[in-house]
Design a protein around this motif. Structure first.
Motif, short mmCIF file in Angstrom:
data_model
loop_
_atom_site.label_atom_id
_atom_site.label_comp_id
_atom_site.label_asym_id
_atom_site.label_seq_id
_atom_site.Cartn_x
_atom_site.Cartn_y
_atom_site.Cartn_z
N ASP A 50 5.95 -51.45 34.15
CA ASP A 50 4.56 -51.01 34.00
C ASP A 50 4.33 -50.66 32.53
OD1 ASP A 50 5.90 -48.64 33.66
OD2 ASP A 50 4.94 -47.59 35.32
N ASP A 51 3.33 -49.83 32.25
CA ASP A 51 3.02 -49.50 30.85
C ASP A 51 3.64 -48.18 30.40
OD1 ASP A 51 1.40 -47.98 32.48
OD2 ASP A 51 -0.39 -48.18 31.22
N THR A 52 4.82 -47.88 30.96
CA THR A 52 5.54 -46.66 30.56
C THR A 52 5.74 -46.60 29.05
OG1 THR A 52 6.71 -46.40 32.66
CG2 THR A 52 7.74 -45.42 30.72
N LEU A 53 6.16 -47.70 28.45
CA LEU A 53 6.45 -47.71 27.01
C LEU A 53 5.19 -47.41 26.20
CD1 LEU A 53 8.74 -48.10 25.02
CD2 LEU A 53 8.22 -50.55 24.97
N ASP A 54 4.06 -47.97 26.58
CA ASP A 54 2.80 -47.68 25.89
C ASP A 54 2.42 -46.22 26.01
OD1 ASP A 54 2.54 -50.32 25.11
OD2 ASP A 54 1.33 -50.88 26.85
N LYS A 55 2.64 -45.65 27.20
CA LYS A 55 2.31 -44.23 27.40
C LYS A 55 3.21 -43.34 26.54
CE LYS A 55 -1.03 -44.55 30.41
NZ LYS A 55 -0.89 -44.15 31.81
N ILE A 56 4.47 -43.69 26.43
CA ILE A 56 5.39 -42.91 25.58
C ILE A 56 4.91 -42.94 24.13
CG2 ILE A 56 7.74 -42.79 24.65
CD1 ILE A 56 8.68 -44.07 27.32
N ARG A 57 4.54 -44.12 23.65
CA ARG A 57 4.13 -44.28 22.26
C ARG A 57 2.77 -43.64 21.98
NH1 ARG A 57 6.10 -50.62 22.02
NH2 ARG A 57 8.26 -50.20 21.39
N SER A 58 2.02 -43.32 23.04
CA SER A 58 0.71 -42.69 22.85
C SER A 58 0.82 -41.20 22.55
CB SER A 58 -0.16 -42.90 24.09
OG SER A 58 0.30 -42.09 25.18
N VAL A 59 2.00 -40.64 22.74
CA VAL A 59 2.21 -39.20 22.55
C VAL A 59 2.87 -38.98 21.19
CG1 VAL A 59 3.19 -37.09 23.51
CG2 VAL A 59 2.53 -38.95 25.04
N THR A 60 2.24 -38.17 20.36
CA THR A 60 2.77 -37.90 19.02
C THR A 60 3.54 -36.59 19.01
OG1 THR A 60 0.89 -39.03 18.00
CG2 THR A 60 2.19 -37.56 16.60
N PRO A 61 4.82 -36.62 18.65
CA PRO A 61 5.58 -35.37 18.61
C PRO A 61 5.09 -34.45 17.50
CG PRO A 61 6.89 -37.19 17.76
CD PRO A 61 5.64 -37.79 18.30
N PRO A 62 5.01 -33.15 17.75
CA PRO A 62 4.54 -32.19 16.74
C PRO A 62 5.65 -31.86 15.75
CG PRO A 62 5.13 -31.03 18.75
CD PRO A 62 5.33 -32.50 19.04
N ALA A 63 5.35 -30.96 14.84
CA ALA A 63 6.35 -30.48 13.88
C ALA A 63 7.55 -29.91 14.63
CB ALA A 63 5.74 -29.41 12.98
N LEU A 64 8.71 -30.06 14.04
CA LEU A 64 10.00 -29.61 14.58
C LEU A 64 10.52 -30.49 15.70
CD1 LEU A 64 9.57 -25.70 14.64
CD2 LEU A 64 10.41 -27.16 12.81
N HIS A 65 9.76 -31.52 16.08
CA HIS A 65 10.19 -32.42 17.16
C HIS A 65 10.40 -33.83 16.64
CE1 HIS A 65 9.57 -30.03 20.94
NE2 HIS A 65 8.88 -29.28 20.10
N SER A 66 11.36 -34.53 17.24
CA SER A 66 11.49 -35.97 17.01
C SER A 66 11.50 -36.67 18.36
CB SER A 66 12.76 -36.31 16.23
OG SER A 66 13.90 -36.05 17.00
N LEU A 67 11.03 -37.88 18.37
CA LEU A 67 11.00 -38.69 19.58
C LEU A 67 11.78 -39.98 19.33
CD1 LEU A 67 10.04 -39.34 22.45
CD2 LEU A 67 7.92 -40.23 21.43
#
Length: 328
Positions: A50-67
């Protein structure tokens, strides 16, 4: 693989995701609400169609976080978690399922409590949400909070107080401990039970806490929920029972510890036979697995443990009488 980097993280959170488009954003947003510490979130996209990968990429990690996003062919949750572990850089490791969320404030308190200890493993509390909207709180007795024991003693205490949970996300783990013991997830079902049992029993030190840090959603369409009677369930539970039988045979453990693991082995054997009955087949079980489990139960000298073990032994005997099970 896609990466947004930060300095060396304090915490690595591993999230296996398969066709999780409906839940992955809420899951990641709950993780990204953790503040004050460096966190890397490793999402292993396990062959989603499904579009799981697109949904993951739609979320921007904030400061102090890495994705970190790793895409692999579909191989199941165990392989996904193992893949995440290979990339994990944090001193502490947590596992989060893609259809669950964390309680960020309590999670951070849990993290700090554990990080200040020299323990290998710590247990927290989880909130279980059922499809019926009912909520169950699973946590240790208040009297145990802040106590430090060996992992083996912790395993026995949790079983004696009936508060053991095999769910891997109920715990935090030191990465050095995972590396030292070369811990790996195995199989597509009951992988948590095998991991938590063998890992906790090998831990030098274990911290009890009451931080309710995790929101677990019990879904009917989960792999376990949708495989109540299947050959996959049967084969995985038999494999886990066999692995645990080898573990108690070769690991230097207290007889009581072996007794509690023996109860778990017999429970899994009962499930294999129960599944065989539902499938209208006959399951063949090595008699040595049952005999060795019985030996540890009888010699444990723990009445509570023996009561549970004898119930499972009786059930197995009944399955054999019905022709569902064959001991060889």
């Amino acid at each position: 693989m896609s990466v947004k980097c930060i300095s060396t993280p304090s915490l690595s959170i591993i999230v296996p995701a398969f066709n999780a488009s409906r839940t992955i954003v809420e899951c990641l947003e709950s993780i990204f609400s953790i503040q004050q510490i460096l966190v890397e979130t490793i999402v292993v996209n396990d062959g989603s169609t499904d579009d799981t990968l697109d949904k993951i990429r739609s979320v921007t990690p904030p400061a102090l976080h890495s994705l970190i996003v790793i895409s692999t062919p579909n191989q199941g949750v165990s392989n996904a978690r193992n893949t995440g572990l290979k990339s994990a850089q944090g001193e502490i490791v947590a596992f989060v399922d893609s259809d669950d969320t964390i309680a960020s404030t309590d999670f951070l308190d849990f993290y700090y409590h554990f990080s200040k200890s020299n323990c290998d493993v710590a247990i927290g509390g989880i909130k279980i949400k059922f499809a019926t909207k009912n909520i169950e709180l699973r946590q240790i007795p208040q009297s145990l909070s802040n106590i430090v024991t060996t992992g083996e003693d912790a395993f026995n205490i949790l079983h004696r107080t009936e508060t053991f949970t095999p769910l891997v996300f109920a715990y935090l783990w030191k990465k050095r401990f995972i590396t030292q013991h070369k811990l790996q997830f195995q199989f597509k079902m009951s992988e948590d039970d095998l991991w938590t049992t063998t890992a906790i029993c090998q831990a030098h030190s274990f911290l009890f806490t009451n931080h309710v840090h995790y929101n677990y959603v019990k879904r009917k369409q989960s792999l376990t929920g949708s495989n109540k009677a299947s050959q996959l369930r049967q084969s995985c539970h038999y494999a886990v029972a066999s692995e645990l039988s080898s573990f108690v045979t070769y690991q230097n453990l207290l007889i009581k510890t072996k007794g509690w693991i023996a109860c778990k082995i017999l429970y899994l054997v009962c499930d294999v036979l129960d599944t065989a009955a539902a499938l209208q087949t006959t399951a063949t079980i090595p008699i040595e697995i049952c005999n060795s489990a019985k030996y540890y139960i009888v010699n444990s000298q723990d009445v509570q443990l023996q009561r549970i073990g004898f119930i499972y032994l009786y059930r197995i005997k009944q399955f054999v009488k019905q022709g569902v099970g064959l001991l060889v």
